[in-house]
Scaffold this active site. Structure first.
Site, PDB file in Angstrom:
ATOM      1  N   SER A 157       0.765  -1.177  -0.027  1.00 32.71           N
ATOM      2  CA  SER A 157      -0.059  -0.079   0.214  1.00 32.71           C
ATOM      3  C   SER A 157       0.894   1.315  -0.011  1.00 32.71           C
ATOM      4  CB  SER A 157      -0.810   0.088   1.243  1.00 32.71           C
ATOM      5  OG  SER A 157      -1.867   0.996   1.265  1.00 32.71           O
ATOM      6  N   CYS A 158       0.759   2.130  -0.893  1.00 32.59           N
ATOM      7  CA  CYS A 158       1.508   3.331  -1.080  1.00 32.59           C
ATOM      8  C   CYS A 158       1.044   4.544  -0.781  1.00 32.59           C
ATOM      9  CB  CYS A 158       1.845   3.228  -2.597  1.00 32.59           C
ATOM     10  SG  CYS A 158       0.552   3.167  -3.867  1.00 32.59           S
ATOM     11  N   GLN A 159      -0.265   4.699  -0.254  1.00 31.77           N
ATOM     12  CA  GLN A 159      -0.661   6.257  -0.292  1.00 31.77           C
ATOM     13  C   GLN A 159       0.097   7.091   0.544  1.00 31.77           C
ATOM     14  OE1 GLN A 159      -2.262   3.271   0.098  1.00 31.77           O
ATOM     15  NE2 GLN A 159      -4.416   3.416  -1.201  1.00 31.77           N
ATOM     16  N   PHE A 181       2.922   7.382   0.374  1.00 29.54           N
ATOM     17  CA  PHE A 181       4.311   7.828  -0.554  1.00 29.54           C
ATOM     18  C   PHE A 181       3.548   8.508  -1.634  1.00 29.54           C
ATOM     19  CE2 PHE A 181       5.955   3.637   0.801  1.00 29.54           C
ATOM     20  CZ  PHE A 181       6.873   4.140   1.819  1.00 29.54           C
TER      21      PHE A 181
END
Length: 431
Positions: free
Chosen positions: A99-101, A103
């Site tokens: 999960s990249c939110q 960044f």
């Protein structure tokens, strides 16, 4: 030095799997995905529908060990080889898009977002399992200076484990790999004591017009205001959509893609699926009519697709644990409405046999959170080359899982997987 691999199917394990964009791309590159980890039960159920031979683990990666994932892979091997030899335990690649939110340049870019730590959880599992290679996908924001400490901590751990790493210097665009979408992502690849060649771009860009060719226009079927699927033969291809393209023929399965080594699915090509229409007010429709292709409607901020270009990045919105807000969807290039889930799938390079949850909210989130399969395939081909592998095309035809998997509520899907409530996304709340 990495030993040469015979023409057997390579073995992959997918972490943070979602509905399976990475899984599909690596399957197309010649890998069998034995196990997939996804903590959201609704996404896990849809993954199980499309990949019935994969052992899907509905758990939070933070609470799993490499041994847990490997044990699931043994069950996945038996699903792939019900009467064959036992698995020797060798893993060719671990793949995943944590999960990249935290960044994301589209979000708050929160250095303290707890989801940033999932990058290190991916690395932990890779080091514990010690596959011959890995593929890590994330947003370009990961390369920003503010994230240097966590990024370098992850890369140093992988280097210390013996991996030679590429792809951490700059992002790539999915549009360069045959995806009709300008979606930039970081694709970090590594192999034990071997150099992984860079991803090989596609020779020809694909436009929105190319992607929508051969796709019936959902606007011509009033039934899709209340239904998710209809027969394709109930309404003709619209006059604006008579264009043909190699991309569309491969999405429909009318032309064999020589680079696709995935298992053929036994699917009903007479159905137009995941095409429920969104209701718009007359005022919204009036504003949409005034919005030219390639422009943004000033009130809703919806972007109208241009037939001659590529889509902007398809976004997922926030999950249940973050308020369940929907990201703006693109406007159809010709019709005065937002695109359907199936149209979004075409823009993401999912073939027409691939199914999503029947609700628009889940379906669009599942696509927006996925790695475009054609981008994933390019990564898989680079990994296979680094492993000196010449994987074969799968010969078997695969039946899907139970169709009820596509309509399950969170509670129903959680019960199916015996999911631990403490590991599931929080209940959807709005303020």
């Amino acid at each position: 030095m990495v030993q040469s691999t015979s023409k057997r199917r390579l073995v992959a394990l997918d972490l943070f799997a979602g509905v399976g964009g990475l899984s599909l791309g690596f399957e197309q590159a010649g890998f069998d995905v034995l196990a997939a980890v996804e903590y959201d039960p609704v996404h896990a159920a849809v993954h199980k529908y499309n990949f019935p031979m994969t052992e899907v683990i509905c758990r939070d990666v933070k609470n799993l060990s490499g041994a847990d994932v490997r044990q699931a892979a043994h069950r996945g091997w038996r699903l792939h080889h019900p009467s064959g030899p036992a698995w020797d335990g060798a893993v060719d690649v671990v793949i995943g898009g944590p999960s990249c939110q935290g960044f994301s340049t589209m979000g708050r870019r929160d250095q303290d977002d707890e989801r940033n730590d999932l990058l290190l959880e991916f690395v932990r599992i890779v080091v514990e399992i010690r596959p011959r290679a890995f593929c890590l996908e994330n947003v370009p924001g990961l390369l920003q200076e503010r994230y240097t400490p966590i990024r370098e901590k992850a890369l140093d751990s992988l280097r210390d484990a013996g991996y030679k790493i590429t792809g951490f210097d700059r992002p790539v665009s999915a549009a360069d790999f045959g995806v009709p979408q300008n979606r930039k992502r970081v694709v970090i690849l590594g192999a034990l004591e071997a150099d992984v060649p860079p991803l090989k771009p596609s020779s020809m860009p694909v436009t929105v017009a190319d992607s929508f060719a051969r796709l019936p226009d959902a606007s011509d079927s009033p039934e899709l205001m209340t239904m998710d699927s209809v027969g394709r033969d109930t309404f003709p291809i619209s006059p604006w959509n008579h264009a043909d393209s190699l991309y569309a023929r491969r999405m429909t399965g009318d032309e064999v893609d020589p680079e696709d080594r995935s298992r053929r699915r036994n699917w009903d090509s007479s159905l137009l699926t995941n095409s429920r229409l969104s209701a718009h007010t007359s005022e919204s429709i009036r504003r949409f009519e005034l919005t030219p292709q390639g422009a943004v409607e000033p009130v809703s901020r919806f972007y109208r697709l241009s037939l001659s270009g590529q889509s902007r990045t398809l976004r997922a919105g926030t999950g249940r644990e973050r308020g369940a807000f929907t990201s703006p969807r693109p406007l159809h290039p010709v019709r005065h409405r937002v695109i359907t889930v199936r149209e979004a799938a075409r823009l993401h390079s999912f073939p027409d046999w691939f199914r999503f949850h029947i609700t628009s909210w889940h379906g669009h989130r599942q696509i927006g959170n996925s790695v475009p399969p054609l981008l994933a395939r390019a990564a898989g081909k680079s990994i296979a080359k680094a492993l000196h592998a010449s994987p074969t095309r799968a010969r078997s035809v695969l039946n899907f899982g139970d169709e009820s998997l596509l309509s399950m509520s969170m509670a129903e899907a959680a019960q199916l997987f015996s999911a631990n409530p403490s590991e599931m996304p929080a209940q959807r709340t709005r303020k």
